[in-house]
Design an enzyme around this catalytic site. Structure first.
Site, PDB file in Angstrom:
ATOM      1  N   GLU A   4      66.172-112.374  45.338  1.00 41.86           N
ATOM      2  CA  GLU A   4      66.577-111.891  46.667  1.00 41.86           C
ATOM      3  C   GLU A   4      66.306-110.397  46.833  1.00 41.86           C
ATOM      4  O   GLU A   4      67.121-109.641  47.360  1.00 41.86           O
ATOM      5  CB  GLU A   4      68.028-112.253  46.942  1.00 41.86           C
TER       6      GLU A   4
ATOM      7  N   ASP B  74      75.731-103.532  22.868  1.00 42.75           N
ATOM      8  CA  ASP B  74      75.526-102.561  21.796  1.00 42.75           C
ATOM      9  C   ASP B  74      76.836-102.240  21.079  1.00 42.75           C
ATOM     10  O   ASP B  74      76.886-102.179  19.844  1.00 42.75           O
ATOM     11  CB  ASP B  74      74.916-101.284  22.394  1.00 42.75           C
TER      12      ASP B  74
ATOM     13  N   GLN C 198      84.523 -90.769  19.881  1.00 42.52           N
ATOM     14  CA  GLN C 198      84.100 -90.168  21.143  1.00 42.52           C
ATOM     15  C   GLN C 198      82.933 -90.922  21.768  1.00 42.52           C
ATOM     16  O   GLN C 198      82.881 -91.097  22.984  1.00 42.52           O
ATOM     17  CB  GLN C 198      83.724 -88.699  20.920  1.00 42.52           C
TER      18      GLN C 198
ATOM     19  N   ARG D 271      78.386-118.306  40.576  1.00 45.02           N
ATOM     20  CA  ARG D 271      78.307-117.573  41.845  1.00 45.02           C
ATOM     21  C   ARG D 271      77.027-117.905  42.601  1.00 45.02           C
ATOM     22  O   ARG D 271      77.025-118.044  43.830  1.00 45.02           O
ATOM     23  CB  ARG D 271      78.402-116.068  41.577  1.00 45.02           C
TER      24      ARG D 271
END
Length: 387
Positions: free
Chosen positions: A367, A340, A283, A94
């Site tokens: 930038e 992680d 969870q 990109r």
């Protein structure tokens, strides 16, 4: 109804048919041509130059410029989607397209003569002429007004002295858009490869943007003809206008990186069994991934609106700063969290999270650092310049 986990608010439904076609085309290119080779290219510290001709054939170089100059005539949302899908592959790919399109082709189009546009833009759109953008200096960083590179008039030429640093595409480039102090303020010059006294030196030992070329540029009494001066802008307004164009693309790009990381970790956590159940059934993992999806969704809504404002001609630089700050922070946090969740495997480039995390260390810095963009927003809110 099952929702798209990477587009929970169906922002794709806000796109036109042409915009969706652009996204799908670039997504296929990323899947088929970038992803199979980018991990190895990153490991090797090599920019995959073999992709340049294919990128050009897809019309991704100068995609927003008029067709008469080799551009694609696409709108700003389409350009943003190009950046998002390319960065889903790698920030280095990109970055190449951003520099070529927004930092090199744009200033020639916006600030150059008709002769300059005809001379360079069509070949740049075909990927035959590669550009780089010389603004940042070794000492200057976020303070471009503290520019030491200078140009003085000498007959029909300009004599350029100084140096630039952290220049994407530097050693690939056939031309460099170089900004220099003159007796009449900051001006832009097109410096051509091979001009006596002009040298580029590639920066090695990078841990970020390894699949991208980064260089220092050096100018020792380089004679640049008047015909290579960009005549239609003076002062910092010129380079800062280019940066606004490029920063706009950067607001979209990190979304692609974040989606790539989330996609990888969704699959991994469903397959990895710990304590007799998939990691995805815990969870703690679901909370982390739900937060990733929340932040990606917010970023997607932000950039679509930003693109509509840009296409309407009402976009303000502060709005670009807010989106660059938010979306780069979003993506780098997600990449780190995904690393992680991948556990020890996450530190290898066989997985994309660590590669994106390291790349985003550059994206969040170049930038305009995160702090600079925060201060831009703060100045807008208070009317007080705290730089």
């Amino acid at each position: 109804m099952s929702l798209n986990p990477y587009d929970l608010y169906d922002t794709r439904s806000l796109l036109t048919e042409e915009e969706r076609a652009v996204q799908d085309t670039v997504a296929r290119f990323t899947d088929e041509r970038v992803l199979p080779i980018i991990g190895a290219a990153f490991d090797e510290g090599r920019f995959p130059r073999e992709l340049v001709s294919e990128i050009a054939e897809l019309g991704l170089l100068g995609s927003s410029l008029p067709e008469e100059y080799g551009g694609g005539g696409l709108n700003s949302v389409s350009y943003g989607l190009i950046c998002q899908e390319l960065e889903r592959g790698d920030s280095g790919i990109r970055s190449f397209v951003s520099v070529q399109s927004s930092l090199c082709m744009y200033p020639i189009f916006a600030y150059g003569t008709e002769e300059q546009k005809q001379r360079w833009l069509p070949s740049m759109s075909r990927g035959e002429t590669i550009g780089c953008f010389g603004l940042t200096e070794p000492h200057g960083g976020s303070d471009p007004a503290n520019m030491k590179t200078n140009a003085r008039k000498d007959g029909g030429d300009w004599v350029l002295n100084g140096s630039k640093m952290w220049i994407t595409n530097g050693n690939l480039a056939d031309i460099a858009i170089v900004w220099a102090q003159t007796d009449d303020g900051i001006q832009g010059f097109v410096v051509e490869k091979g001009m006596k006294g002009f040298a580029a030196q590639e920066i090695k030992h990078k841990m970020s943007l390894r699949a991208s070329v980064t260089s220092g540029l050096f100018f020792d009494n380089v004679r640049v003809p008047e015909a290579n001066r960009l005549p239609n802008v003076k002062g910092l307004r010129g380079p800062l206008g280019c940066l606004t164009q490029a920063r706009y693309g950067i607001t979209w790009g990190p979304i692609g990186a974040a989606i790539a990381c989330l996609d990888e970790v969704l699959g991994y956590t469903k397959e990895r069994i710990l304590f007799d159940r998939p990691v995805a059934a815990t969870q703690s993992a679901q909370l982390k991934m739900a937060d990733m999806a929340r932040r990606i969704t917010m970023a997607q809504l932000m950039v679509v609106q930003l693109g509509r404002l840009k296409d309407a001609g009402t976009m303000a630089p502060t709005q670009v700063s807010l989106a660059k700050w938010n979306n780069c922070r979003m993506a780098i946090d997600i990449a780190r969290q995904c690393r992680d969740l991948l556990g020890g495997a996450g530190i290898t480039t066989e997985h994309c999270a660590i590669r994106h995390a390291m790349n985003l260390e550059s994206v969040i810095t170049y930038e305009g650092t995160e702090t600079i963009h925060q201060l831009v927003v703060g100045r807008e809110l208070t009317g007080i310049n705290a730089f």
